[in-house]
Write a protein that holds these residues in place. Structure first.
Motif, PDB file in Angstrom:
ATOM      1  N   LYS A  13       0.843  -1.204   0.000  1.00 17.22           N
ATOM      2  CA  LYS A  13       0.000   0.000   0.000  1.00 17.22           C
ATOM      3  C   LYS A  13       0.878   1.255   0.000  1.00 17.22           C
ATOM      4  CE  LYS A  13      -3.767   2.257   2.452  1.00 17.22           C
ATOM      5  NZ  LYS A  13      -4.690   2.197   3.599  1.00 17.22           N
ATOM      6  N   PHE A  75     -15.439  -4.640  -6.234  1.00 18.98           N
ATOM      7  CA  PHE A  75     -15.980  -3.481  -5.525  1.00 18.98           C
ATOM      8  C   PHE A  75     -16.239  -2.372  -6.531  1.00 18.98           C
ATOM      9  CE2 PHE A  75     -13.142  -5.670  -2.560  1.00 18.98           C
ATOM     10  CZ  PHE A  75     -14.006  -5.907  -1.494  1.00 18.98           C
ATOM     11  N   TRP A  77     -16.017   0.784  -6.201  1.00 24.36           N
ATOM     12  CA  TRP A  77     -15.003   1.837  -6.181  1.00 24.36           C
ATOM     13  C   TRP A  77     -13.737   1.402  -6.915  1.00 24.36           C
ATOM     14  CZ3 TRP A  77     -10.284   1.253  -3.728  1.00 24.36           C
ATOM     15  CH2 TRP A  77     -10.174   0.210  -2.797  1.00 24.36           C
ATOM     16  N   LEU A  78     -13.415   0.110  -6.903  1.00 24.73           N
ATOM     17  CA  LEU A  78     -12.262  -0.374  -7.672  1.00 24.73           C
ATOM     18  C   LEU A  78     -12.560  -0.338  -9.171  1.00 24.73           C
ATOM     19  CD1 LEU A  78     -10.816  -3.392  -5.626  1.00 24.73           C
ATOM     20  CD2 LEU A  78      -9.700  -1.222  -6.153  1.00 24.73           C
ATOM     21  N   LYS A  81     -12.086   3.166 -10.204  1.00 20.10           N
ATOM     22  CA  LYS A  81     -10.670   3.487 -10.320  1.00 20.10           C
ATOM     23  C   LYS A  81     -10.088   2.945 -11.624  1.00 20.10           C
ATOM     24  CE  LYS A  81      -7.455   3.173  -7.261  1.00 20.10           C
ATOM     25  NZ  LYS A  81      -6.534   2.793  -6.185  1.00 20.10           N
ATOM     26  N   ALA A 123      -9.824   6.382  -4.247  1.00 19.55           N
ATOM     27  CA  ALA A 123      -8.969   5.524  -3.419  1.00 19.55           C
ATOM     28  C   ALA A 123      -9.065   5.921  -1.947  1.00 19.55           C
ATOM     29  CB  ALA A 123      -7.524   5.609  -3.892  1.00 19.55           C
ATOM     30  N   THR A 125     -11.594   7.724  -0.401  1.00 20.96           N
ATOM     31  CA  THR A 125     -12.936   7.605   0.180  1.00 20.96           C
ATOM     32  C   THR A 125     -13.526   6.206   0.049  1.00 20.96           C
ATOM     33  OG1 THR A 125     -14.029   8.258  -1.891  1.00 20.96           O
ATOM     34  CG2 THR A 125     -13.476  10.028  -0.316  1.00 20.96           C
ATOM     35  N   LYS A 126     -12.990   5.413  -0.903  1.00 18.45           N
ATOM     36  CA  LYS A 126     -13.551   4.098  -1.234  1.00 18.45           C
ATOM     37  C   LYS A 126     -15.024   4.237  -1.650  1.00 18.45           C
ATOM     38  CE  LYS A 126      -9.976   1.559   0.760  1.00 18.45           C
ATOM     39  NZ  LYS A 126      -8.993   2.575   0.582  1.00 18.45           N
ATOM     40  N   GLU A 127     -15.314   5.362  -2.288  1.00 12.84           N
ATOM     41  CA  GLU A 127     -16.658   5.668  -2.793  1.00 12.84           C
ATOM     42  C   GLU A 127     -16.556   6.086  -4.254  1.00 12.84           C
ATOM     43  OE1 GLU A 127     -19.546   5.408  -1.223  1.00 12.84           O
ATOM     44  OE2 GLU A 127     -18.734   4.941   0.767  1.00 12.84           O
TER      45      GLU A 127
END
Length: 137
Positions: A13, A75, A77-78, A81, A123, A125-127
């Motif tokens: 990470k 996900f 959000w992924l 991205k 990345a 907020t994961k939203e």
């Protein structure tokens, strides 16, 4: 536990975040150089270093997915991205290589930077809402 007390995931990470910062910063500089016809853009390091950084960036992302035992499509959000990354890559190619006019290159450059900002915000907020996640969250 990995090097310095960090787990492998934490190391990946940290590598991913660091490489994302270096990649976006490098693109920002190379785009500016392209728009100003700066000869530094022709240096060997300006051509090779981005590929090295982006390889580490992608490798660390894949490593995190392996540790998570998941797909980038698992996900929303992924998925956002990945789609924004594809837009960033295409816009970056137009800004740095394929844009024939300065206006086209400049527009692609700005849109690529906005895409990068969206990727970072998603990345963080994961939203999928990205920047709106800051205001709504």
């Amino acid at each position: 536990v990995g090097h310095g007390g960090m787990t492998l995931f934490e190391w990946l990470k940290w590598t991913h975040i660091s490489c994302a910062f270096l990649s976006i910063t490098g693109f920002t500089l190379r785009g500016y150089w392209k728009l100003t016809a700066n000869p530094r853009l022709q240096r060997r390091s300006a051509k090779i270093l981005p590929h090295c950084i982006d390889t580490l960036l992608l490798g660390s992302a894949l490593g995190m997915l392996v540790i998570w035992q998941t797909s980038p499509l698992a996900f929303d959000w992924l998925v956002a991205k990945v789609l924004a990354l594809l837009a960033y890559i295409v816009l970056g190619m137009i800004a740095l290589r394929f844009g024939r006019r300065v206006g086209t290159r400049a527009a692609a450059y700005v849109l690529a930077l906005l895409s990068a900002g969206y990727i970072v915000s998603v990345a963080y907020t994961k939203e999928v809402t990205g920047p709106l996640g800051f205001a709504l969250g």
